[in-house]
Design an enzyme around this catalytic site. Structure first.
Site, PDB file in Angstrom:
ATOM      1  N   GLU A 253      -6.189 -10.797  -1.284  1.00 48.22           N
ATOM      2  CA  GLU A 253      -6.976 -10.623  -0.048  1.00 48.22           C
ATOM      3  C   GLU A 253      -8.466 -10.587  -0.387  1.00 48.22           C
ATOM      4  OE1 GLU A 253      -5.598  -7.240   2.250  1.00 48.22           O
ATOM      5  OE2 GLU A 253      -3.495  -7.696   1.854  1.00 48.22           O
TER       6      GLU A 253
ATOM      7  N   GLU B 270       0.804  -1.234   0.000  1.00 45.16           N
ATOM      8  CA  GLU B 270       0.000   0.000   0.000  1.00 45.16           C
ATOM      9  C   GLU B 270       0.835   1.281   0.000  1.00 45.16           C
ATOM     10  OE1 GLU B 270      -2.827  -0.442   3.197  1.00 45.16           O
ATOM     11  OE2 GLU B 270      -3.472  -2.408   2.490  1.00 45.16           O
TER      12      GLU B 270
HETATM   13  O1  G3I Z   1      -3.078  -7.759  18.595  1.00 41.84           O
HETATM   14  C1  G3I Z   1      -3.957  -6.861  19.256  1.00 41.84           C
HETATM   15  C2  G3I Z   1      -4.333  -7.419  20.576  1.00 41.84           C
HETATM   16  O2  G3I Z   1      -3.196  -7.476  21.384  1.00 41.84           O
HETATM   17  C3  G3I Z   1      -5.425  -6.563  21.185  1.00 41.84           C
HETATM   18  O3  G3I Z   1      -5.845  -7.151  22.372  1.00 41.84           O
HETATM   19  C4  G3I Z   1      -6.606  -6.462  20.223  1.00 41.84           C
HETATM   20  C5  G3I Z   1      -7.737  -5.628  20.767  1.00 41.84           C
HETATM   21  O4  G3I Z   1      -7.401  -4.275  20.729  1.00 41.84           O
HETATM   22  O5  G3I Z   1      -6.156  -5.896  19.035  1.00 41.84           O
HETATM   23  C6  G3I Z   1      -5.196  -6.706  18.401  1.00 41.84           C
HETATM   24  O6  G3I Z   1      -4.757  -6.171  17.214  1.00 41.84           O
HETATM   25  C7  G3I Z   1      -5.695  -6.093  16.132  1.00 41.84           C
HETATM   26  C8  G3I Z   1      -5.244  -7.045  15.036  1.00 41.84           C
HETATM   27  O7  G3I Z   1      -6.044  -6.870  13.916  1.00 41.84           O
HETATM   28  C9  G3I Z   1      -5.334  -8.502  15.458  1.00 41.84           C
HETATM   29  O8  G3I Z   1      -6.648  -8.812  15.750  1.00 41.84           O
HETATM   30  C10 G3I Z   1      -5.672  -4.683  15.660  1.00 41.84           C
HETATM   31  O9  G3I Z   1      -6.229  -3.841  16.639  1.00 41.84           O
HETATM   32  C11 G3I Z   1      -6.468  -4.586  14.375  1.00 41.84           C
HETATM   33  O10 G3I Z   1      -6.295  -3.276  13.846  1.00 41.84           O
HETATM   34  C12 G3I Z   1      -5.944  -5.586  13.380  1.00 41.84           C
HETATM   35  O11 G3I Z   1      -6.691  -5.476  12.204  1.00 41.84           O
HETATM   36  C13 G3I Z   1      -6.104  -6.056  11.068  1.00 41.84           C
HETATM   37  C14 G3I Z   1      -5.740  -4.951  10.075  1.00 41.84           C
HETATM   38  O12 G3I Z   1      -5.254  -5.505   8.862  1.00 41.84           O
HETATM   39  C15 G3I Z   1      -4.637  -4.080  10.613  1.00 41.84           C
HETATM   40  O13 G3I Z   1      -3.477  -4.818  10.781  1.00 41.84           O
HETATM   41  C16 G3I Z   1      -7.099  -7.007  10.425  1.00 41.84           C
HETATM   42  O14 G3I Z   1      -7.287  -8.128  11.302  1.00 41.84           O
HETATM   43  C17 G3I Z   1      -6.573  -7.501   9.084  1.00 41.84           C
HETATM   44  O15 G3I Z   1      -7.560  -8.229   8.407  1.00 41.84           O
HETATM   45  C18 G3I Z   1      -6.211  -6.306   8.208  1.00 41.84           C
HETATM   46  O16 G3I Z   1      -5.647  -6.790   7.014  1.00 41.84           O
HETATM   47  C19 G3I Z   1      -5.314  -5.798   6.047  1.00 41.84           C
HETATM   48  C20 G3I Z   1      -4.080  -6.255   5.307  1.00 41.84           C
HETATM   49  O17 G3I Z   1      -3.034  -6.507   6.228  1.00 41.84           O
HETATM   50  C21 G3I Z   1      -3.640  -5.227   4.267  1.00 41.84           C
HETATM   51  N1  G3I Z   1      -4.748  -4.913   3.369  1.00 41.84           N
HETATM   52  C22 G3I Z   1      -5.985  -4.531   4.010  1.00 41.84           C
HETATM   53  C23 G3I Z   1      -6.435  -5.605   4.993  1.00 41.84           C
HETATM   54  C24 G3I Z   1      -7.765  -5.283   5.597  1.00 41.84           C
HETATM   55  O18 G3I Z   1      -7.692  -4.132   6.376  1.00 41.84           O
END
Ligand code: G3I
Length: 387
Positions: free
Chosen positions: A277, A173
């Site tokens: 994805e 991205e």
């Molecule tokens: O790991 C923490 C955990 O310690 C905490 O307790 C919990 C509650 O706050 O949050 C956890 O982290 C979350 C993580 O997912 C794991 O569940 C983050 O807040 C959350 O922002 C994260 O979201 C992910 C997002 O990327 C950001 O990394 C989504 O699951 C994931 O599907 C999404 O994937 C992205 C691709 O990497 C790139 N392209 C877009 C796609 C969709 O957004």
């Protein structure tokens, strides 16, 4: 509608106590899944002459706490991507403190089940801890310091799995919708050359791995032209890039014609094309149904935007089936150019779509429903591959 600039939360993650995953999980729950889908051919088997079919797995699954998903994955997918467990904040949340448990668990499971692994993602502006961009005084890191950190992260991560990972999303991205470079911290501090550096370090750390540029909305001609320019720039400098990944986060009317043109552009450059994805939301979005995947966007939940909290309408279900069927018909027409199609998740109860760009919606974007049953269109996709 108010835009809240904050990170959304998907589902809670279980801590890993052990990294061992059942090879083929067996329990009353998984037996039910297996018997339900036993009459169904495997998706990846059906498409084996054309391209790989994969899924993104999260920690709940790789820690063995979601055996029903694992039963589906065992059967239907032959390539796996960690949804979050190889992101910088997962691997090195604090400088010098590496946590590979989640990543190791996925790699071990893939080895046991003979599936390939795609690494995601080495350099991204999101999910990268703020320390990466700061010096020890809390000021902005110098260009040299940031390059050194990028190199050490890539060598630690891509180097660790250099014999295990088929390909890496090296840069994720980095482009705006108009194809210009996104002004991320990487770009601001290092300059556009951060792309060249990331691909160079990845090639050194994992010489056998394929190297990809990955982004959303690459069906958009201007954005894909930006990706093509970037790939040409690398090639002109003798830096290896093997493919371009269109994430494929679509709305109920996928942009088929634009996507077709974008596949042709990637092929004309001699690069592999991947759909990395894939998911199709049935919900409406504040900025239009194909609004991409900018995770910094977050809107307040409104009932109007969450119409299927108690079940999807027959009409939307039919549209979803049609959208998937149309997309796979396109992929099959370009099977020589397309190397892999990866779904971003396994079943509807565990998808980022339920929380973006509003937290707490009920979406239906994946091929398996909340009861881990294959949706009827899965059979259609299998039949399409067998024609
Ligand atoms: O790991 C923490 C955990 O310690 C905490 O307790 C919990 C509650 O706050 O949050 C956890 O982290 C979350 C993580 O997912 C794991 O569940 C983050 O807040 C959350 O922002 C994260 O979201 C992910 C997002 O990327 C950001 O990394 C989504 O699951 C994931 O599907 C999404 O994937 C992205 C691709 O990497 C790139 N392209 C877009 C796609 C969709 O957004």
């Amino acid at each position: 509608m108010r835009v809240i600039n904050c990170i959304f939360v998907t589902f809670s993650i279980c801590l890993l106590s052990s990294c061992s995953l059942p090879n083929s999980a067996s329990s009353p729950a998984t037996d039910a899944v297996n018997s339900q889908s036993s009459a169904l051919t495997s998706l990846s088997d059906a498409y084996s002459n054309y391209f790989d079919i994969g899924a993104a797995l999260n920690r709940t699954q790789t820690s063995g706490q979601d055996p029903q998903s694992i039963a589906i994955v065992d059967k239907h997918f032959n390539t796996l991507t960690p949804e979050n467990d190889m992101k910088w904040e997962s691997i090195q949340p604090i400088e010098g403190q590496f946590t590979f448990e989640g990543a190791d668990a996925l790699v071990q499971y893939a080895k046991k089940t003979n599936k390939s692994v795609i690494g995601h993602a080495l350099v991204w502006h999101e999910q990268t801890p703020s320390w990466v961009f700061e010096d020890d005084q809390g000021n902005e890191a110098s260009r040299e310091l940031l390059i050194a950190r990028m190199k050490s992260q890539i060598f630690a991560l891509a180097g660790r799995y250099k014999n295990d990972i088929k390909g890496w999303d090296v840069v994720n991205e980095a482009l705006n919708e108009d194809g210009t470079m996104r002004e991320s911290k990487w770009q601001q501090i290092i300059g556009d050359e951060f792309i060249e550096l990331a691909f160079t370090f990845a090639a050194q750390a994992a010489p056998k791995a394929e190297l990809y540029y990955n982004d959303y909305n690459l069906y958009n001609a201007a954005k894909m032209d930006g990706a093509i320019t970037l790939a040409k720039r690398l090639k002109a400098k003798g830096i290896r890039i093997d493919g371009i990944g269109e994430q494929g986060h679509y709305g109920i009317t996928p942009p088929l014609d634009e996507l077709e043109l974008s596949i042709q552009k990637v092929a004309s450059l001699g690069l592999k094309m991947m759909i990395t994805e894939l998911d199709i939301s049935v919900l409406k979005f504040p900025e239009g149904e194909n609004m991409g995947a900018d995770i910094s966007l977050n809107f307040e939940l409104q009932d109007d935007y969450n119409p299927y909290a108690k079940g999807i309408s027959a009409e939307s279900n039919n549209k979803l089936a049609q959208a998937y069927s149309d997309l796979f018909a396109l992929f099959l027409r370009y099977e020589k150019e397309i190397d892999r199609v990866t779904f971003w998740g396994v079943s509807d109860n565990n998808t980022w779509r339920n929380n973006w760009p509003m937290k707490g919606r009920t979406d239906y974007p994946l091929p398996f429903d909340r009861s881990y049953q294959a949706k009827p269109f899965v059979r259609t996709l299998i039949k399409q591959a067998q024609l």
